[in-house]
Motif scaffolding. Structure first.
Motif, PDB file in Angstrom:
ATOM      1  N   GLU A  45     -52.698 -45.957 -11.909  1.00  0.00           N
ATOM      2  CA  GLU A  45     -52.429 -46.809 -10.752  1.00  0.00           C
ATOM      3  C   GLU A  45     -53.551 -46.709  -9.725  1.00  0.00           C
ATOM      4  OE1 GLU A  45     -48.615 -46.081  -9.064  1.00  0.00           O
ATOM      5  OE2 GLU A  45     -47.518 -46.923 -10.766  1.00  0.00           O
ATOM      6  N   HIS A  46     -54.064 -45.505  -9.523  1.00  0.00           N
ATOM      7  CA  HIS A  46     -55.145 -45.352  -8.559  1.00  0.00           C
ATOM      8  C   HIS A  46     -56.425 -46.012  -9.068  1.00  0.00           C
ATOM      9  CE1 HIS A  46     -56.943 -43.674  -4.989  1.00  0.00           C
ATOM     10  NE2 HIS A  46     -57.938 -43.159  -5.699  1.00  0.00           N
ATOM     11  N   ALA A  47     -56.656 -45.917 -10.381  1.00  0.00           N
ATOM     12  CA  ALA A  47     -57.823 -46.597 -10.962  1.00  0.00           C
ATOM     13  C   ALA A  47     -57.712 -48.101 -10.763  1.00  0.00           C
ATOM     14  CB  ALA A  47     -57.942 -46.248 -12.437  1.00  0.00           C
ATOM     15  N   ALA A  48     -56.506 -48.649 -10.976  1.00  0.00           N
ATOM     16  CA  ALA A  48     -56.304 -50.086 -10.765  1.00  0.00           C
ATOM     17  C   ALA A  48     -56.458 -50.453  -9.296  1.00  0.00           C
ATOM     18  CB  ALA A  48     -54.919 -50.492 -11.271  1.00  0.00           C
ATOM     19  N   ARG A  49     -56.022 -49.551  -8.412  1.00  0.00           N
ATOM     20  CA  ARG A  49     -56.141 -49.807  -6.976  1.00  0.00           C
ATOM     21  C   ARG A  49     -57.609 -49.811  -6.546  1.00  0.00           C
ATOM     22  NH1 ARG A  49     -53.530 -45.597  -5.370  1.00  0.00           N
ATOM     23  NH2 ARG A  49     -51.533 -46.512  -5.967  1.00  0.00           N
ATOM     24  N   ARG A  68     -68.333 -47.534  -9.080  1.00  0.00           N
ATOM     25  CA  ARG A  68     -69.370 -47.254  -8.088  1.00  0.00           C
ATOM     26  C   ARG A  68     -69.196 -45.884  -7.447  1.00  0.00           C
ATOM     27  NH1 ARG A  68     -68.591 -52.644  -8.427  1.00  0.00           N
ATOM     28  NH2 ARG A  68     -70.369 -54.022  -8.085  1.00  0.00           N
ATOM     29  N   GLN A  69     -68.067 -45.214  -7.740  1.00  0.00           N
ATOM     30  CA  GLN A  69     -67.810 -43.917  -7.118  1.00  0.00           C
ATOM     31  C   GLN A  69     -67.713 -42.768  -8.115  1.00  0.00           C
ATOM     32  OE1 GLN A  69     -64.953 -43.873  -3.749  1.00  0.00           O
ATOM     33  NE2 GLN A  69     -64.478 -45.972  -4.307  1.00  0.00           N
ATOM     34  N   ILE A  70     -67.448 -43.096  -9.379  1.00  0.00           N
ATOM     35  CA  ILE A  70     -67.255 -42.031 -10.365  1.00  0.00           C
ATOM     36  C   ILE A  70     -67.686 -42.543 -11.727  1.00  0.00           C
ATOM     37  CG2 ILE A  70     -64.869 -42.703 -10.871  1.00  0.00           C
ATOM     38  CD1 ILE A  70     -64.182 -39.746 -11.135  1.00  0.00           C
ATOM     39  N   GLY A  71     -68.218 -41.653 -12.555  1.00  0.00           N
ATOM     40  CA  GLY A  71     -68.689 -42.048 -13.868  1.00  0.00           C
ATOM     41  C   GLY A  71     -67.554 -42.210 -14.860  1.00  0.00           C
ATOM     42  N   ALA A  72     -67.820 -42.990 -15.904  1.00  0.00           N
ATOM     43  CA  ALA A  72     -66.809 -43.217 -16.936  1.00  0.00           C
ATOM     44  C   ALA A  72     -66.435 -41.919 -17.633  1.00  0.00           C
ATOM     45  CB  ALA A  72     -67.330 -44.239 -17.948  1.00  0.00           C
ATOM     46  N   GLY A  73     -67.414 -41.033 -17.834  1.00  0.00           N
ATOM     47  CA  GLY A  73     -67.128 -39.767 -18.498  1.00  0.00           C
ATOM     48  C   GLY A  73     -66.138 -38.926 -17.722  1.00  0.00           C
ATOM     49  N   GLU A  74     -66.243 -38.929 -16.401  1.00  0.00           N
ATOM     50  CA  GLU A  74     -65.317 -38.174 -15.560  1.00  0.00           C
ATOM     51  C   GLU A  74     -63.901 -38.715 -15.703  1.00  0.00           C
ATOM     52  OE1 GLU A  74     -64.525 -35.208 -12.515  1.00  0.00           O
ATOM     53  OE2 GLU A  74     -66.191 -35.573 -13.881  1.00  0.00           O
ATOM     54  N   VAL A  75     -63.762 -40.048 -15.724  1.00  0.00           N
ATOM     55  CA  VAL A  75     -62.449 -40.665 -15.865  1.00  0.00           C
ATOM     56  C   VAL A  75     -61.837 -40.303 -17.217  1.00  0.00           C
ATOM     57  CG1 VAL A  75     -61.175 -42.838 -15.921  1.00  0.00           C
ATOM     58  CG2 VAL A  75     -63.084 -42.565 -14.335  1.00  0.00           C
ATOM     59  N   LEU A 105     -58.018 -38.793  -7.219  1.00  0.00           N
ATOM     60  CA  LEU A 105     -57.045 -39.513  -6.402  1.00  0.00           C
ATOM     61  C   LEU A 105     -57.496 -39.653  -4.952  1.00  0.00           C
ATOM     62  CD1 LEU A 105     -53.705 -37.940  -7.720  1.00  0.00           C
ATOM     63  CD2 LEU A 105     -54.711 -40.144  -8.335  1.00  0.00           C
ATOM     64  N   SER A 106     -58.484 -38.859  -4.550  1.00  0.00           N
ATOM     65  CA  SER A 106     -58.987 -38.922  -3.173  1.00  0.00           C
ATOM     66  C   SER A 106     -60.053 -39.991  -2.993  1.00  0.00           C
ATOM     67  CB  SER A 106     -59.551 -37.554  -2.755  1.00  0.00           C
ATOM     68  OG  SER A 106     -58.546 -36.561  -2.793  1.00  0.00           O
ATOM     69  N   LEU A 107     -60.487 -40.613  -4.085  1.00  0.00           N
ATOM     70  CA  LEU A 107     -61.449 -41.706  -3.970  1.00  0.00           C
ATOM     71  C   LEU A 107     -60.805 -42.851  -3.213  1.00  0.00           C
ATOM     72  CD1 LEU A 107     -62.954 -41.766  -7.574  1.00  0.00           C
ATOM     73  CD2 LEU A 107     -63.901 -40.683  -5.542  1.00  0.00           C
ATOM     74  N   GLU A 108     -61.517 -43.403  -2.271  1.00  0.00           N
ATOM     75  CA  GLU A 108     -60.959 -44.435  -1.408  1.00  0.00           C
ATOM     76  C   GLU A 108     -61.335 -45.816  -1.898  1.00  0.00           C
ATOM     77  OE1 GLU A 108     -58.870 -44.021   0.948  1.00  0.00           O
ATOM     78  OE2 GLU A 108     -58.940 -41.821   1.081  1.00  0.00           O
ATOM     79  N   ALA A 109     -60.334 -46.682  -1.951  1.00  0.00           N
ATOM     80  CA  ALA A 109     -60.596 -48.085  -2.261  1.00  0.00           C
ATOM     81  C   ALA A 109     -61.182 -48.759  -1.026  1.00  0.00           C
ATOM     82  CB  ALA A 109     -59.309 -48.786  -2.682  1.00  0.00           C
ATOM     83  N   LEU A 110     -61.991 -49.779  -1.268  1.00  0.00           N
ATOM     84  CA  LEU A 110     -62.557 -50.522  -0.146  1.00  0.00           C
ATOM     85  C   LEU A 110     -61.463 -51.339   0.515  1.00  0.00           C
ATOM     86  CD1 LEU A 110     -65.848 -51.737  -1.835  1.00  0.00           C
ATOM     87  CD2 LEU A 110     -65.591 -49.905  -0.177  1.00  0.00           C
ATOM     88  N   ALA A 111     -61.266 -51.113   1.772  1.00  0.00           N
ATOM     89  CA  ALA A 111     -60.221 -51.840   2.498  1.00  0.00           C
ATOM     90  C   ALA A 111     -60.711 -52.189   3.884  1.00  0.00           C
ATOM     91  CB  ALA A 111     -58.953 -51.003   2.586  1.00  0.00           C
ATOM     92  N   GLY A 112     -60.228 -53.279   4.385  1.00  0.00           N
ATOM     93  CA  GLY A 112     -60.644 -53.714   5.705  1.00  0.00           C
ATOM     94  C   GLY A 112     -59.820 -53.056   6.793  1.00  0.00           C
ATOM     95  N   GLY A 167     -71.616 -58.184  -1.499  1.00  0.00           N
ATOM     96  CA  GLY A 167     -70.289 -58.425  -2.044  1.00  0.00           C
ATOM     97  C   GLY A 167     -69.229 -57.499  -1.501  1.00  0.00           C
ATOM     98  N   ARG A 168     -69.617 -56.637  -0.562  1.00  0.00           N
ATOM     99  CA  ARG A 168     -68.730 -55.668   0.080  1.00  0.00           C
ATOM    100  C   ARG A 168     -68.136 -54.677  -0.921  1.00  0.00           C
ATOM    101  NH1 ARG A 168     -63.727 -56.896   4.224  1.00  0.00           N
ATOM    102  NH2 ARG A 168     -62.947 -54.776   4.279  1.00  0.00           N
ATOM    103  N   TYR A 169     -68.999 -54.141  -1.738  1.00  0.00           N
ATOM    104  CA  TYR A 169     -68.622 -53.051  -2.617  1.00  0.00           C
ATOM    105  C   TYR A 169     -69.301 -51.759  -2.184  1.00  0.00           C
ATOM    106  CZ  TYR A 169     -66.278 -56.229  -5.769  1.00  0.00           C
ATOM    107  OH  TYR A 169     -65.400 -57.144  -6.313  1.00  0.00           O
ATOM    108  N   ALA A 170     -69.958 -51.785  -1.039  1.00  0.00           N
ATOM    109  CA  ALA A 170     -70.593 -50.594  -0.481  1.00  0.00           C
ATOM    110  C   ALA A 170     -70.597 -50.755   1.038  1.00  0.00           C
ATOM    111  CB  ALA A 170     -72.019 -50.445  -1.012  1.00  0.00           C
ATOM    112  N   ALA A 171     -70.523 -49.637   1.730  1.00  0.00           N
ATOM    113  CA  ALA A 171     -70.549 -49.670   3.188  1.00  0.00           C
ATOM    114  C   ALA A 171     -71.890 -50.214   3.670  1.00  0.00           C
ATOM    115  CB  ALA A 171     -70.313 -48.266   3.745  1.00  0.00           C
ATOM    116  N   SER A 172     -71.856 -51.116   4.634  1.00  0.00           N
ATOM    117  CA  SER A 172     -73.095 -51.739   5.105  1.00  0.00           C
ATOM    118  C   SER A 172     -72.862 -52.422   6.441  1.00  0.00           C
ATOM    119  CB  SER A 172     -73.593 -52.773   4.083  1.00  0.00           C
ATOM    120  OG  SER A 172     -72.730 -53.894   4.069  1.00  0.00           O
TER     121      SER A 172
END
Length: 630
Positions: free
Chosen positions: A110-114, A121-128, A325-332, A379-384
């Motif tokens: 669920e967190h991955a989907a969120r 952009r925050q974690i590698g596939a191997g870690e997941v 689970l502490s990875l933050e989704a981009l939110a306004g 595209g707002r996938y990184a802080a800027s």
């Protein structure tokens, strides 16, 4: 166990220990049942020596058949009842472990989907993969401590209490035995956590590398780099093996102590009891009971060590899950602003890139990662500090940004299904719209080559398609989404020059009046852009049309023409020569997808001035192509 469709709850992300406790409290009733049943089960084991001692002292020694039969029946009844309790205990603890397993899987998925596109952009596939496969199982196994672990503590106290009337000395020895074992095993548990953490980290890196190698094997073959990468992978896997040996060494000591110390403990207590019996301090029945008590104690002492071992590994795994689970989704922000009500300029102050509405803008840089970073910010996938029509993009409501700005990544996931389902997304476009998008992406041959056309099944990640076909399918999907702003990362990098020229020309026509940004260093794409931003170290070094930059920017000419000795006085006639196209095809290529329909019609669509090589003899294939065009 947990319902597959039920809410798993909100996990405690304050640390590994807290996460494990959350898993226990989410099934508090079952956990308590497991602890009680396991305690009674292990306690009855400790009671059996007492029953045997009574049978000897009250029945066997005085030759009292009735008492002997009664106590024998009690031993038999306790054994049968305990066997049934053992089955219940095992089933209950299996449910506890499976609930923890499925609940962790659910919160991770669920967190991955969120996180969505922000995940990669925050974690590698191997870690997941490591979290989802290894850590989840380790966490569930560690919950063994809920049942047998707690039962071991209670049983140990009960045995000490039963021995107290027999001998204070024996009771003290037993009470001091476990703390001594903890002192001996404790340092190994700390070392295990350290080595296990390092092993898991390296395992995640190597897992990611396996995925990268599998996905890029054809490219490596074309570059002749397969052997080089194979050597690097072999070296990394050997390092992981050595790390695994270190984990195994600590584990072997813990397991050896888990079996050896209880046995040594048994020998010491039995020797003391035998001495007391020889001195007449205790009876023969009590001697038998002491031996039985100590034999039973082997099990709880083993569980002490085993549960400590599993908990040490479980905490390491839980910390990794908590970190994920502490990875933050981009939110306004909660008071998000509305997006501009009209097509507006996107401006990235960090790079200096300005995207004018309704135009085709190209980003050209020597390092693809720098161009990708600009697109991530736009595209707002990184802080800027990107602005959209003068408003900070990160202050605009995120759903509005996603609705109007689309980042088309050429590595985006392709889900299993029919080709039609794959490209239409959430929309339901009509046949004409789909056909137009397919033609724009030069994907006609893909549709014609499949037995069922658009209704043909496609494997997950497009494994049944070539690299170039997958790239064109992704472009079809992006075109059918029809966003106001399309940000396309290297949309033609895996295509041959013929198809690339056709796609570039058709994309410009199809997106006329719409805002489009592409990242590319191909002159076939750059020549069709209204504006090219030449990036150096992630900053805009120059802007202009492709031909203007060829005239005025030597660095740009070197980048797109692969000209090692640029002529700084090159005039307007400067055009990329045959080495340009050879370089492009070599770069794309090991995964290059030749369009079967690349004939005179497709070539005529390309700008012959831009595409044609001035010296046909330098490139026989180019000469043959010119003959076809004539």
């Amino acid at each position: 166990m947990i319902d597959a469709y039920a809410d798993p709850g909100t996990p405690d992300r304050r640390g590994g220990w807290r996460y494990l406790w959350w898993l226990v409290t989410r099934q508090a009733g079952r956990s308590l049942t497991g602890a009680v049943v396991a305690t009674v089960w292990m306690g009855l084991m400790a009671l059996t020596p007492y029953l045997l001692s009574r049978a000897i002292d009250d029945g066997l020694e005085p030759s009292d058949g009735t008492a002997l039969a009664g106590w024998t029946a009690a031993v038999l009844g306790a054994g049968v009842f305990n066997a049934w309790l053992g089955v219940v205990r095992h089933r209950t603890m299996t449910k506890v472990r499976m609930d923890a397993n499925f609940r962790t899987v659910k919160v991770v998925v669920e967190h991955a989907a969120r996180l969505g596109a922000a995940l990669s952009r925050q974690i590698g596939a191997g870690e997941v993969v490591t979290v989802g496969v290894g850590d989840v199982q380790t966490i569930s196994t560690s919950l063994t401590v809920v049942g047998p672990g707690l039962a071991a503590v209670v049983t140990y106290a009960v045995v000490a209490a039963l021995l107290l009337p027999v001998s204070v000395t024996l009771s003290v020895v037993i009470l001091l035995g476990v703390p001594l074992i903890a002192v001996l095993v404790g340092p190994l548990m700390g070392r295990l956590q350290g080595t296990e953490t390092g092993y898991r980290e390296r395992q995640a890196v190597l897992t990611a590398r396996i995925g990268d190698l599998a996905g890029g094997l054809r490219v490596l073959n074309g570059l002749g780099g397969k052997g080089l990468f194979a050597d690097a992978f072999r070296r990394d896997s050997q390092e992981l093996r050595e790390q695994g040996y270190r984990v195994g060494a600590v584990t072997s000591w813990i397991q050896a102590l888990g079996m050896g110390l209880p046995t040594l403990f048994l020998a010491v207590v039995t020797w003391i009891a035998a001495r007391l019996a020889a001195q007449g301090a205790i009876s023969i029945g009590e001697l038998v009971s002491v031996y039985g008590y100590v034999a039973v104690l082997v099990l709880p002492v083993y569980f002490f060590i085993d549960c400590a071992y599993e908990l040490s590994r479980g905490v390491v795994a839980a910390r990794r899950v908590v970190r994920f689970l502490s990875l933050e989704a981009l939110a306004g922000p909660s008071d998000a602003l509305d997006a501009p009500g009209f097509p507006a300029v996107l401006h990235d102050p960090e790079s200096g890139v300005r995207v004018v509405p309704g135009k085709l803008t190209a980003l050209a840089g020597a390092r693809p990662a720098e161009s990708e970073a600009v697109v991530d910010r736009l595209g707002r996938y990184a802080a800027s500090d990107v602005t959209w029509g003068g408003v900070r993009l990160d202050e605009v409501a995120l759903p509005q940004v996603r609705e109007r700005i689309l980042v088309a990544d050429n590595e985006a996931d392709l889900f299993a299904g029919t080709l039609r389902e794959l490209v239409r997304g959430r929309r339901d476009p009509d046949e004409e719209t789909v056909a137009r998008a397919v033609r724009t992406a030069a994907a006609d041959d893909i549709v014609l080559g499949l037995p069922g056309g658009l209704d043909s099944p496609v494997d997950a990640q497009g494994r049944s398609l070539s690299g170039g076909q997958r790239q064109r399918v992704r472009l079809v999907r992006a075109l059918l989404a029809d966003p106001e702003v399309l940000l396309a990362l290297e949309p033609t990098s895996a295509l041959d020059a013929h198809t690339e020229a056709a796609v570039a020309t058709r994309l410009r026509a199809a997106r006329s009046g719409r805002t489009t940004v592409v990242t590319s260093t191909s002159p076939l794409v750059l020549d069709r852009a209204d504006t090219v931003c030449f990036l150096v170290d992630g900053k805009t070094a120059a802007t202009g049309t492709h031909r203007e930059l060829l005239r005025t920017e030597p660095g740009y000419r070197v980048l797109v023409a692969r000209d090692m000795e640029p002529d700084t006085d090159a005039g307007p006639e400067a055009r990329p020569g045959p080495e340009t196209h050879a370089g492009m095809e070599a770069q794309a290529g090991m995964d290059t997808d030749t369009h079967p329909a690349a004939d005179a019609g497709v070539r005529a669509e390309a700008d012959p001035v831009t595409y044609a090589a001035p010296a046909a003899e330098a490139d026989p294939a180019a000469g043959a192509d010119e003959e076809v065009m004539s």
